[in-house]
Design a protein around this motif. Sequence first.
Motif, PDB file in Angstrom:
ATOM      1  N   GLU A   1      10.301  -4.115   2.044  1.00 54.65           N
ATOM      2  CA  GLU A   1      11.179  -3.404   1.107  1.00 54.65           C
ATOM      3  C   GLU A   1      10.419  -3.175  -0.208  1.00 54.65           C
ATOM      4  N   GLY A   2       9.627  -4.166  -0.583  1.00 56.41           N
ATOM      5  CA  GLY A   2       8.773  -3.985  -1.757  1.00 56.41           C
ATOM      6  C   GLY A   2       7.825  -2.806  -1.564  1.00 56.41           C
ATOM      7  N   ARG A   3       7.263  -2.697  -0.389  1.00 58.11           N
ATOM      8  CA  ARG A   3       6.354  -1.579  -0.126  1.00 58.11           C
ATOM      9  C   ARG A   3       7.099  -0.249  -0.121  1.00 58.11           C
ATOM     10  N   HIS A   4       8.338  -0.266   0.342  1.00 59.63           N
ATOM     11  CA  HIS A   4       9.131   0.963   0.304  1.00 59.63           C
ATOM     12  C   HIS A   4       9.361   1.413  -1.137  1.00 59.63           C
ATOM     13  N   LEU A   5       9.512   0.445  -2.014  1.00 58.35           N
ATOM     14  CA  LEU A   5       9.614   0.811  -3.434  1.00 58.35           C
ATOM     15  C   LEU A   5       8.323   1.491  -3.890  1.00 58.35           C
TER      16      LEU A   5
ATOM     17  N   GLY B   1       0.799  -1.220   0.000  1.00 56.08           N
ATOM     18  CA  GLY B   1       0.000   0.000   0.000  1.00 56.08           C
ATOM     19  C   GLY B   1       0.830   1.266   0.000  1.00 56.08           C
ATOM     20  N   ILE B   2       0.123   2.381  -0.206  1.00 54.82           N
ATOM     21  CA  ILE B   2       0.764   3.696  -0.144  1.00 54.82           C
ATOM     22  C   ILE B   2       0.354   4.326   1.189  1.00 54.82           C
ATOM     23  N   LEU B   3       1.315   4.437   2.074  1.00 54.54           N
ATOM     24  CA  LEU B   3       0.977   4.847   3.438  1.00 54.54           C
ATOM     25  C   LEU B   3       1.866   5.998   3.876  1.00 54.54           C
ATOM     26  N   LEU B   4       1.211   7.075   4.289  1.00 58.51           N
ATOM     27  CA  LEU B   4       1.948   8.232   4.786  1.00 58.51           C
ATOM     28  C   LEU B   4       1.623   8.433   6.267  1.00 58.51           C
TER      29      LEU B   4
ATOM     30  N   PHE C   1       6.694   7.088   7.921  1.00 62.99           N
ATOM     31  CA  PHE C   1       5.993   5.810   7.967  1.00 62.99           C
ATOM     32  C   PHE C   1       6.951   4.642   7.722  1.00 62.99           C
ATOM     33  N   MET C   2       7.831   4.798   6.749  1.00 59.40           N
ATOM     34  CA  MET C   2       8.784   3.719   6.441  1.00 59.40           C
ATOM     35  C   MET C   2       9.642   3.372   7.660  1.00 59.40           C
TER      36      MET C   2
END
Length: 482
Positions: free
Chosen positions: A155-159, A80-83, A240-241
């Motif tokens: 790490e995939g989500r960080h991408l 997901g895109i999470l801020l 968030f990361m």
Amino acid sequence: MTNVINVDYSTKIPNNVGLTEDRTVLRALESWHPGYIDWWKTMGPEGFQEALVYLRTAVSVDPKGWAKFDYVRMPEYRWGILLAPAEDGRKIPFGRHYGEPVWQEVPGEYRAMLRRLVVIQGDTEPASVEQQRHLGKTAPSLYDLRNVFQVNVEEGRHLWAMVYILQKYFGRDGREEAGELLQRRSGSADKPRMLGAFNEATPDWLSFFMFTFFTDRDGKMQLESLAQSGFDPVSRTCRFMLTEEAHHMFVGETGIGRTLQRTCEAMKEAGIEDPSEIDKTRALGVIDLPTMQKKLNLHYTLSLDLFGSEVSTNAANAFNAGLKGRFQETKIEDDHKLESSIYPVLKLVDGEIKRVDEPALTAINMRLRDDYTADCQRGLDRWNKIIERIGVNFKFELPHVAFHREIGEFRDVQATPAGVLIDDATWNRDKGKWLPSTADGDFIASLMKPVREPGKFASWIAPPRVGIDNKPGDFEYVKLAA
Ligand SMILES: [Fe+2]
Ligand SMILES: [Fe+2]
């Protein structure tokens, strides 16, 4: 107002950034998605795409938001895109725009610099997944297998996080960069990843733990300084990361801690008092402490190189521009502009290592690296306590920053781990004492036998003290496909 922000899981791409109303970005992300899945399936964990893995998925940014654990096949993970939540009235905390309201759009004059920072960060994320893709085959337990996969999906989500920034704020060239991030490959001769440490192999589990301890920690420091950014969307995404990065640090520190614990216990049981009795120790099916020190030397120095040159005008420019700050910038008591302050830097002066005062502005990398070293040292102190508690006479030490460097002040000289400059002949004669040799690597590889029975662990590593999500010791963290 609470800090809880809920994530919309009704859309194909879970998010808390209102993607449903942002059709252009949603379309860009949706057209990037198949390439990502393709990349994951070909470059992600090899041989486990069908396995059911007990993973956590973020549902909100408060600690309780992590409570959502479930079995999932990795290609179906909800990236997901999470801020992190916006901070009301946030001001730019450093640089020449100090005190001005943060930016919600990219300032035109800094566009290229910012894009570069986002692309470099973004490139490291898929790289580590590529580096770790073979580890599943030799995991020392289902617990560890689950942990590497958790790190990989995050790490995939960080991408995804970096690609969102590129696609939302950088238009066409952002979309091009997002495509390139799926093209480069760790260790490739013609299209390598951008940074050195991310093109090195991660051949075994000790390397993996060292990588998550030392190299993910560089990632943490970079994210910490980007979390200070005056460009608010980058700040929020990095904040968030960092909550995910904490788990990667945990995997590295406890992985090495459990490894050295097992070694020390086995030595005690066998009556080995002297840690330098390498053959006797190895015969017990554990990794001797001097070899672990060599692995530490290697991974620490590769990670130091990631901070770039000690004195850097690029770093000064990014700071001045308000794009990339210092570690815990808002807690530092100074003018946050660094117009006249100085910072001590170790340099090579007339063939000697000397402390030289540099303008603090150009020594930004050096300062971040020093903060990194202090953070690493705290981890070593905790490991040394474990060794001491078991009663073995050995202490891990960080090597001197002049040792084994490819980037910065000491790239053209050779030094011992204690920081004594030596000539090439001495280096070539003695480097096997300080860095892992092929034979060391072969020995470690010989221990890497997979253990897949719930609750069982390989000979060289102790079980964790508590399970993930407080599960019992024999919990089946990964259900392998039949
Ligand atoms: Fe990451
Ligand atoms: Fe990480």
